[in-house]
Design an enzyme around this catalytic site. Structure first.
Site, PDB file in Angstrom:
ATOM      1  N   GLU A 106     -16.291  43.243  -0.502  1.00 16.92           N
ATOM      2  CA  GLU A 106     -17.433  42.707   0.472  1.00 16.92           C
ATOM      3  C   GLU A 106     -17.874  44.158   1.163  1.00 16.92           C
ATOM      4  OE1 GLU A 106     -14.650  39.788   2.161  1.00 16.92           O
ATOM      5  OE2 GLU A 106     -16.218  38.493   1.787  1.00 16.92           O
ATOM      6  N   GLU A 158      -9.560  36.017  -2.764  1.00 17.07           N
ATOM      7  CA  GLU A 158      -9.300  35.249  -1.451  1.00 17.07           C
ATOM      8  C   GLU A 158      -8.600  33.750  -1.605  1.00 17.07           C
ATOM      9  OE1 GLU A 158     -11.678  37.186  -1.772  1.00 17.07           O
ATOM     10  OE2 GLU A 158     -12.254  38.213   0.052  1.00 17.07           O
TER      11      GLU A 158
HETATM   12  N1  T1G Z   1      -3.384  43.544   3.333  1.00 13.73           N
HETATM   13  C1  T1G Z   1      -2.150  44.029   3.716  1.00 13.73           C
HETATM   14  N2  T1G Z   1      -1.244  44.398   2.899  1.00 13.73           N
HETATM   15  C2  T1G Z   1      -1.475  44.426   1.931  1.00 13.73           C
HETATM   16  C3  T1G Z   1      -2.727  44.086   0.851  1.00 13.73           C
HETATM   17  C4  T1G Z   1      -3.667  43.374   2.111  1.00 13.73           C
HETATM   18  N3  T1G Z   1      -4.847  42.810   1.417  1.00 13.73           N
HETATM   19  N4  T1G Z   1      -2.543  44.188  -0.398  1.00 13.73           N
HETATM   20  C5  T1G Z   1      -1.394  44.541  -0.529  1.00 13.73           C
HETATM   21  N5  T1G Z   1      -0.697  44.814   0.664  1.00 13.73           N
HETATM   22  C6  T1G Z   1       0.458  45.536   0.895  1.00 13.73           C
HETATM   23  C7  T1G Z   1       1.774  44.519   0.295  1.00 13.73           C
HETATM   24  O1  T1G Z   1       2.016  43.705   1.124  1.00 13.73           O
HETATM   25  C8  T1G Z   1       2.646  45.531  -0.144  1.00 13.73           C
HETATM   26  O2  T1G Z   1       3.441  46.030   1.077  1.00 13.73           O
HETATM   27  C9  T1G Z   1       1.986  46.974  -0.629  1.00 13.73           C
HETATM   28  O3  T1G Z   1       0.649  46.648  -0.005  1.00 13.73           O
HETATM   29  C10 T1G Z   1       1.857  46.798  -2.017  1.00 13.73           C
HETATM   30  O4  T1G Z   1       1.289  45.615  -2.589  1.00 13.73           O
HETATM   31  C11 T1G Z   1     -12.703  38.632   4.954  1.00 13.73           C
HETATM   32  C12 T1G Z   1     -10.220  37.436   4.335  1.00 13.73           C
HETATM   33  C13 T1G Z   1      -3.873  45.177  -4.046  1.00 13.73           C
HETATM   34  C14 T1G Z   1      -3.660  44.552  -6.287  1.00 13.73           C
HETATM   35  O5  T1G Z   1      -5.867  39.316  -1.650  1.00 13.73           O
HETATM   36  O6  T1G Z   1      -3.555  41.756  -5.024  1.00 13.73           O
HETATM   37  O7  T1G Z   1      -9.880  40.398   2.343  1.00 13.73           O
HETATM   38  O8  T1G Z   1       5.735  45.454   0.520  1.00 13.73           O
HETATM   39  O9  T1G Z   1       3.239  45.472  -4.241  1.00 13.73           O
HETATM   40  O10 T1G Z   1       1.373  45.738  -7.245  1.00 13.73           O
HETATM   41  O11 T1G Z   1     -12.816  38.129   2.661  1.00 13.73           O
HETATM   42  O12 T1G Z   1      -1.475  44.201  -3.527  1.00 13.73           O
HETATM   43  O13 T1G Z   1       4.960  47.634   0.327  1.00 13.73           O
HETATM   44  O14 T1G Z   1       5.081  46.431   2.785  1.00 13.73           O
HETATM   45  O15 T1G Z   1       0.922  43.954  -4.334  1.00 13.73           O
HETATM   46  O16 T1G Z   1      -0.068  47.869  -6.674  1.00 13.73           O
HETATM   47  C15 T1G Z   1      -7.885  39.614   0.187  1.00 13.73           C
HETATM   48  C16 T1G Z   1      -3.949  41.355  -1.945  1.00 13.73           C
HETATM   49  C17 T1G Z   1      -7.284  39.942   1.327  1.00 13.73           C
HETATM   50  C18 T1G Z   1      -5.454  41.405  -2.185  1.00 13.73           C
HETATM   51  C19 T1G Z   1      -1.956  45.876  -5.303  1.00 13.73           C
HETATM   52  N6  T1G Z   1      -7.131  40.677  -0.696  1.00 13.73           N
HETATM   53  N7  T1G Z   1      -3.132  42.311  -2.655  1.00 13.73           N
HETATM   54  O17 T1G Z   1      -0.767  45.662  -6.176  1.00 13.73           O
HETATM   55  O18 T1G Z   1       1.121  46.432  -4.785  1.00 13.73           O
HETATM   56  S1  T1G Z   1      -8.122  38.472   2.437  1.00 13.73           S
HETATM   57  C20 T1G Z   1      -5.931  40.517  -1.422  1.00 13.73           C
HETATM   58  C21 T1G Z   1      -3.304  42.466  -4.182  1.00 13.73           C
HETATM   59  C22 T1G Z   1      -9.821  39.051   2.659  1.00 13.73           C
HETATM   60  C23 T1G Z   1     -12.060  38.838   3.315  1.00 13.73           C
HETATM   61  C24 T1G Z   1     -10.576  38.226   2.998  1.00 13.73           C
HETATM   62  C25 T1G Z   1      -2.040  43.822  -4.639  1.00 13.73           C
HETATM   63  C26 T1G Z   1      -2.902  44.946  -4.735  1.00 13.73           C
HETATM   64  P1  T1G Z   1       4.864  46.447   1.231  1.00 13.73           P
HETATM   65  P2  T1G Z   1       1.575  45.227  -3.926  1.00 13.73           P
HETATM   66  P3  T1G Z   1       0.275  46.361  -6.090  1.00 13.73           P
END
Ligand code: T1G
Length: 701
Positions: A105, A125
């Site tokens: 976004e 999301e």
């Molecule tokens: N926020 C905070 N921490 C995150 C994070 C995030 N969005 N994504 C990953 N982490 C942390 C995770 O907890 C872990 O932490 C570390 O990064 C490695 O993650 C307004 C409301 C990006 C594909 O849903 O899909 O944006 O355990 O083991 O396998 O519209 O993480 O090391 O302490 O999964 O390489 C939308 C979620 C948010 C993406 C990487 N975004 N993340 O995968 O590593 S809502 C998501 C993933 C939003 C807006 C809305 C995956 C990854 P720790 P990992 P990975």
């Protein structure tokens, strides 16, 4: 601030530096807007690049901030994106690796986007029970077309950048870089090419038209499809409504509609459950007293002892991950049977098109067999899946102690035996660990890693890492009867039996808990798994745990040989060759006679009480598991139930569900159940941890 600013000639570069995935937390948002101000205030700067350091452009909004004031603290994400759009100087997003959620976004708020091939692009999301809440539902359709955007938003699945960049008419990416390595330089070149462009000529996604030629018909069709696949989950349908708004409303009105729908979802219990699951799944891999950087042992080859159902399923996990497996059996025909089953499983996948023939062949090439322990001497990890009897385990581990190389990890797949006793059969208890797979082992995600009192930390770290490699959700359990999952299911089953004594029928109990969201109630589950399994455990317990009272109905059922589907009759009747559970008059009569024998006057029991008695039984035992230090986090217990016992995902697991219900209310319900003369009274005393949390006004977390 977690964003860096520098100037290269006439190009300013803002780099997000919030590892691990440049989550758009408050400090990153401030860093971006701060950099923007500097760039726009500096007359030497003619164009701006925004990019991410490390392994992601940005993984989106910072999930860890949700539910805190920081998530909305200005500049919130919407404000940051408005600031990008308002910039009088051109902004180029240089995108690599991962661009997801709020990260995408953010990029859509820039004037231009240059992307590296191989980048994962998603608005995931919906997997958190949300919808893109910073303009994704309004901007993505404008650059990719309504249908592609809707598919991406409703599925939440990533798409590779080169695929999107090659779509005819797409306006998401202005340039696909030659490679990830050349991305930045190519973004600089691109920025130079647009440097100095007057503000009025800078393209904004929000100004692009957004229509669907057969809007009403298309969205009605899409609505029917989405409704069918999103039972219990409100987010997918709201995603659809938000995207529809992009085609029926002006941009700002569409943004207001998106915000309205997003807020509803953010407050929903389903989203709370899914966000909890996201964090709990990642937290489960962390062991409080084992540092993340603990050195791991190298696992090049795996030995599996036992080619039965479990041994074969366990072997497939490692073959699927490309790790060679040597299976040991005592008799050739047992080996032949085991290999045949593995082949049958793979061939079924090939037939369904889920596995390519060459992959199948490759996996089978990694599999070898032997009748001699000596052939396991070079294995780095040896997992036994032999008969569940301590004497048999003793023979196996004494033999392994003789032949396994120093440093080999010796794992038991036991589901009920004491791992410390098993470890004591060897001179290397530090190398012994439990790896409790769930049947079918090649399908079920859950792996309970049972930590003996002598299990070495590097053994634990190694097993947790290998679990991730074979795509298991590993949860560490201490040594106790039933570890985490089965110790809790024991109490769940006890309550199910008492409910029959008191007036419920098997179908009423099953229907109530299946309405709550379990795939299968306890009685249908018993008929599927085999009622004789629980019968054997109760017989063993009768000597070991005389204090543990049970309803006698289950034993009386087994005394009739009604073990379930495998005997054509159990709690339900079954027609030959069919799995439909038919209420059984024989069983109803058995229960009624049992009540008479016990002098019980049956009463009407509400579905609500059924659900509470079953679920809160899990919660109370789970709290005791935390008190005993068998599990280190309540989220671990939730992961066990969400991935191994069919607890409904949208409820977040038993401990999360109890927190949502309010531990005060849960404790009050338990006190009511404790008055029930049927129970031994001790079980329903709210666990000390629950009483403590209630007194402090806290929940499990
Ligand atoms: N926020 C905070 N921490 C995150 C994070 C995030 N969005 N994504 C990953 N982490 C942390 C995770 O907890 C872990 O932490 C570390 O990064 C490695 O993650 C307004 C409301 C990006 C594909 O849903 O899909 O944006 O355990 O083991 O396998 O519209 O993480 O090391 O302490 O999964 O390489 C939308 C979620 C948010 C993406 C990487 N975004 N993340 O995968 O590593 S809502 C998501 C993933 C939003 C807006 C809305 C995956 C990854 P720790 P990992 P990975």
């Amino acid at each position: 601030m977690t964003a860096e600013y520098k100037v290269l000639g006439e190009i300013a570069v803002i780099t997000m530096t919030n590892p691990p995935v440049n989550g758009l937390g408050y400090s990153t948002r401030v860093g971006i807007t701060d950099g923007l101000s500097k760039a726009n205030d500096d007359p030497a700067v003619k164009a701006i690049i925004i990019t991410g350091a490390g392994k992601a452009f940005s993984g989106g909004a910072d999930i860890k901030e949700f539910g805190t004031s920081k998530a909305l603290q200005e500049p919130n994400l919407l404000s940051v994106i408005l600031a990008l759009e308002a910039s009088p100087k051109p902004i180029v997003a240089a995108i690599h690796s991962v661009v997801m959620g709020g990260g995408l976004e953010l990029a859509l708020g820039c004037h231009y986007r240059v992307v590296a091939p191989g980048t994962s692009v998603a608005l995931p999301e919906v997997k958190l029970g949300l919808l893109p809440g910073a303009g994704g539902t309004q901007r993505l359709p404008r650059v990719l077309g309504v249908e592609t955007a809707l598919n991406m938003i409703v599925s939440g699945e990533p798409v590779k950048s080169e695929l999107l960049a090659s779509a005819p008419g797409q306006k998401l990416f202005d340039k696909l870089a030659a490679s990830a390595e050349s991305l930045f330089d190519e973004a600089v070149e691109f920025a130079k090419s647009v440097a100095g462009k007057p503000a009025a000529e800078l393209p904004l996604v929000r100004n692009l038209p957004c229509k669907h030629p057969q809007g009403d018909a298309y969205f009605q069709f899409a609505r029917n499809m989405v409704t069918g696949m999103s039972k219990n989950y409100p987010a997918p349908l709201k995603c659809l409504e938000a995207v529809r708004a992009s085609t029926t409303m002006k941009f700002n009105d569409g943004m207001a509609e998106e915000r309205r729908l997003f807020t509803q979802l953010m407050l929903s219990p389903e989203s709370s459950a899914l966000r909890h699951l996201f964090m709990a799944e990642r937290a489960a891999s962390k062991i409080p007293d084992v540092a993340d950087d603990t050195p791991k042992r190298d696992i090049k080859t795996v030995g599996v002892i036992g080619a039965g159902t479990m041994g074969g399923g366990i072997s497939m996990n490692f073959l699927n991950a490309g790790i060679p497996v040597k299976i040991l059996e005592m008799k050739q025909e047992a080996l032949d049977r085991g290999i045949a089953t593995i082949k049958k499983n793979y061939e079924a996948q090939v037939k369904k098109g889920k596995l390519k023939q060459d992959k199948y062949d490759q996996r089978m090439s990694l599999l070898s067999t032997t009748l001699s322990y000596d052939d396991l001497k070079d294995c780095d990890l040896i997992i036994e899946a032999v008969f569940e009897e301590l004497g048999v385990k003793e023979t196996v581990f004494k033999k392994l102690d003789e032949v396994a190389k120093p440093g080999a990890i010796l794992a038991s797949n036991t589901s009920t035996l004491d791992v410390d006793k098993i470890a004591a059969f060897t001179k290397r208890p530090q190398d012994v660990v439990g790896m409790h797979f769930f049947s079918p082992a090649n399908v079920m995600k859950l792996l309970e890693v049972v930590r003996g009192k002598e299990t070495a930390k590097d053994v634990l770290a190694t097993v947790m890492a290998i679990a991730k490699k074979i795509k298991k959700t590993a949860v560490v359990s201490g040594v106790c009867d039933g570890f985490i999952g089965n110790r809790m299911i024991e109490q769940y089953s006890r309550q199910a039996g008492f409910l029959l004594d008191e007036g419920a029928t098997p179908q009423q109990v099953d229907k109530a808990i299946e309405k709550f969201g379990f795939a299968m109630g306890p009685f249908r589950m018993g008929d599927l798994a085999g009622n004789d399994i629980g019968w054997a455990i109760r017989k063993r317990r009768a000597t070991e745990r005389a204090d543990m009272k049970y309803s006698r109905t289950a034993d009386k059922l087994c005394e009739l040989g009604r073990f379930g589907q495998k005997t054509g009759a159990g709690w339900y009747d079954y027609q030959a060759g069919k799995r439909d559970a038919i209420p059984s008059q024989v069983v109803l009569d058995l229960i009624e006679q049992h009540r008479k024998d016990e002098g019980i006057t049956p009463r009407k029991i509400s579905d609500e009480e059924i659900v509470q008695r079953l679920v809160y039984a899990l919660v109370n035992e789970g709290a005791r598991i935390l008190e005993d230090g068998i599990a280190s986090k309540s989220g671990d217990i939730d992961m066990v139930y969400l991935t191994g016992y069919g607890f409904p995902i949208f409820r977040g697991g038993p401990m999360h569900y109890a927190s949502q219900a309010g531990l005060y209310n849960v404790a009050e319900a338990m006190k009511r159940f404790a008055k029930n003369p049927r129970d031994d009274g001790k079980f329903w005393e709210p666990a000390a941890l629950i009483q403590k949390l209630v007194a402090e006004g806290k929940s499990f977390s």
